[in-house]
Design a protein around this motif. Structure first.
Motif, PDB file in Angstrom:
ATOM      1  N   UNK A  55      49.548 -83.210 -59.349  1.00 14.13           N
ATOM      2  CA  UNK A  55      50.200 -82.916 -58.046  1.00 14.13           C
ATOM      3  C   UNK A  55      50.955 -81.682 -57.986  1.00 14.13           C
ATOM      4  N   UNK A  56      51.258 -81.206 -56.700  1.00 15.69           N
ATOM      5  CA  UNK A  56      52.170 -79.914 -56.873  1.00 15.69           C
ATOM      6  C   UNK A  56      53.325 -80.069 -57.077  1.00 15.69           C
ATOM      7  N   UNK A  57      53.976 -78.969 -57.478  1.00 18.47           N
ATOM      8  CA  UNK A  57      55.424 -79.330 -57.184  1.00 18.47           C
ATOM      9  C   UNK A  57      56.251 -79.327 -55.985  1.00 18.47           C
ATOM     10  N   UNK A  58      57.478 -79.826 -55.676  1.00 19.00           N
ATOM     11  CA  UNK A  58      58.048 -79.829 -54.326  1.00 19.00           C
ATOM     12  C   UNK A  58      57.976 -78.557 -53.706  1.00 19.00           C
ATOM     13  N   UNK A  59      58.549 -77.600 -54.255  1.00 19.41           N
ATOM     14  CA  UNK A  59      58.396 -76.423 -53.434  1.00 19.41           C
ATOM     15  C   UNK A  59      57.154 -75.817 -53.162  1.00 19.41           C
ATOM     16  N   UNK A  60      56.350 -76.119 -53.928  1.00 16.51           N
ATOM     17  CA  UNK A  60      54.733 -75.695 -53.209  1.00 16.51           C
ATOM     18  C   UNK A  60      54.516 -76.792 -51.928  1.00 16.51           C
ATOM     19  N   UNK A  61      54.810 -78.058 -52.111  1.00  9.35           N
ATOM     20  CA  UNK A  61      54.524 -78.681 -50.688  1.00  9.35           C
ATOM     21  C   UNK A  61      55.379 -78.574 -49.534  1.00  9.35           C
ATOM     22  N   UNK A  62      56.628 -78.021 -49.781  1.00  7.76           N
ATOM     23  CA  UNK A  62      57.429 -77.543 -48.893  1.00  7.76           C
ATOM     24  C   UNK A  62      56.909 -76.148 -48.118  1.00  7.76           C
ATOM     25  N   UNK A  63      56.431 -75.450 -48.938  1.00  6.51           N
ATOM     26  CA  UNK A  63      55.817 -74.118 -48.616  1.00  6.51           C
ATOM     27  C   UNK A  63      54.405 -74.450 -47.789  1.00  6.51           C
ATOM     28  N   UNK A  64      53.983 -75.560 -47.800  1.00  8.92           N
ATOM     29  CA  UNK A  64      52.714 -75.725 -47.194  1.00  8.92           C
ATOM     30  C   UNK A  64      51.658 -75.393 -47.782  1.00  8.92           C
ATOM     31  N   UNK A  65      51.678 -75.228 -49.179  1.00 11.95           N
ATOM     32  CA  UNK A  65      50.293 -74.899 -50.157  1.00 11.95           C
ATOM     33  C   UNK A  65      49.394 -75.773 -50.076  1.00 11.95           C
ATOM     34  N   UNK A  66      48.133 -75.188 -49.718  1.00 17.29           N
ATOM     35  CA  UNK A  66      46.913 -75.938 -49.657  1.00 17.29           C
ATOM     36  C   UNK A  66      46.206 -75.883 -51.160  1.00 17.29           C
ATOM     37  N   UNK A  67      45.403 -76.814 -51.223  1.00 20.01           N
ATOM     38  CA  UNK A  67      44.571 -76.939 -52.471  1.00 20.01           C
ATOM     39  C   UNK A  67      43.924 -75.646 -52.727  1.00 20.01           C
ATOM     40  N   UNK A  68      43.085 -75.067 -51.690  1.00 22.19           N
ATOM     41  CA  UNK A  68      42.460 -73.809 -51.674  1.00 22.19           C
ATOM     42  C   UNK A  68      43.365 -72.547 -52.136  1.00 22.19           C
ATOM     43  N   UNK A  69      44.536 -72.626 -51.550  1.00 24.42           N
ATOM     44  CA  UNK A  69      45.459 -71.676 -51.841  1.00 24.42           C
ATOM     45  C   UNK A  69      45.874 -71.454 -53.478  1.00 24.42           C
ATOM     46  N   UNK A  70      45.946 -72.763 -53.997  1.00 21.41           N
ATOM     47  CA  UNK A  70      46.526 -72.994 -55.224  1.00 21.41           C
ATOM     48  C   UNK A  70      45.335 -72.555 -56.200  1.00 21.41           C
ATOM     49  N   UNK A  71      44.258 -73.163 -55.810  1.00 21.14           N
ATOM     50  CA  UNK A  71      42.786 -72.793 -56.641  1.00 21.14           C
ATOM     51  C   UNK A  71      42.624 -71.285 -56.771  1.00 21.14           C
ATOM     52  N   UNK A  72      42.905 -70.442 -55.896  1.00 20.54           N
ATOM     53  CA  UNK A  72      42.883 -69.195 -55.836  1.00 20.54           C
ATOM     54  C   UNK A  72      43.819 -68.268 -56.561  1.00 20.54           C
ATOM     55  N   UNK A  73      44.899 -69.104 -56.528  1.00 26.59           N
ATOM     56  CA  UNK A  73      46.284 -68.564 -57.421  1.00 26.59           C
ATOM     57  C   UNK A  73      45.837 -68.857 -58.896  1.00 26.59           C
ATOM     58  N   UNK A  74      45.316 -69.838 -59.154  1.00 26.14           N
ATOM     59  CA  UNK A  74      44.987 -70.302 -60.697  1.00 26.14           C
ATOM     60  C   UNK A  74      43.830 -69.261 -61.134  1.00 26.14           C
ATOM     61  N   UNK A  75      42.935 -69.124 -60.315  1.00 30.33           N
ATOM     62  CA  UNK A  75      41.573 -68.361 -60.553  1.00 30.33           C
ATOM     63  C   UNK A  75      42.236 -67.046 -61.101  1.00 30.33           C
ATOM     64  N   UNK A  76      43.267 -66.387 -60.568  1.00 31.30           N
ATOM     65  CA  UNK A  76      43.874 -65.210 -60.859  1.00 31.30           C
ATOM     66  C   UNK A  76      44.750 -65.369 -62.064  1.00 31.30           C
TER      67      UNK A  76
END
Length: 169
Positions: A55-76
């Motif tokens: 799961x994502x941390x609370x701050x990421x959920x509150x910012x509305x981070x979507x799974x695709x955005x998270x995947x792109x961040x991790x890719x980098x």
């Protein structure tokens, strides 16, 4: 991913824990996935990396981070983009959202395209819905490997630019 009320999504992620990954992927299953990556990479010059996040941390959920955005961040973040032939591929599982994302570097993406990656994701998600988590990831690795082999045949001197170890976040 189906739209979820922000509070409901926050609760799902708040209750997620890396132990949930262990419930779905035993040590043995993770070893099989790593072996599948190594086996696949013998047949092409590409690189495959698997990241599983409960799961994502609370701050990421509150910012509305979507799974695709998270995947792109991790890719980098994990330098999957930094392969010599721009042919790194990330398989990202976000368990709390029941989501699979594939992010591919431009060298392989231009051959497969969004529709090709989405098809592999849908096949994996179908297997996950029937409880076949290890088999679903291995299927995804094999399908991605077929695409990489078609466009990036193995090199005379094989290299392993990225670790085959499954990352659990």
């Amino acid at each position: 991913m189906k739209p979820t009320h922000p509070l409901k999504r926050w609760l799902k992620h708040a209750w997620s824990h890396p132990r949930h990954v262990n419930a779905l992927f035993s040590h043995q299953a993770l070893g099989h996935i790593e072996q599948a990556i190594a086996q696949s990479e013998r047949h092409h010059a590409g690189e495959i990396r698997v990241v599983i996040e409960s799961g994502l941390p609370a701050y990421a959920i509150l910012r509305g981070l979507k799974p695709r955005q998270r995947a792109i961040n991790l890719f980098g973040h994990f330098n999957i983009w930094d392969t010599e032939h721009n042919n790194g591929v990330l398989i990202y599982l976000l368990l709390a959202d029941h989501d699979v994302e594939i992010v591919a570097d431009r060298g392989i993406h231009r051959h497969v395209g969004d529709a090709g990656w989405q098809q592999i994701c849908q096949q994996m998600e179908g297997m996950f819905r029937s409880g076949q988590f290890e088999a679903g990831v291995v299927h995804g690795i094999q399908a991605i490997g077929e695409q990489l082999a078609a466009h990036f045949p193995p090199e005379a001197v094989p290299r392993n630019e990225l670790s085959n170890r499954v990352l659990i976040l």
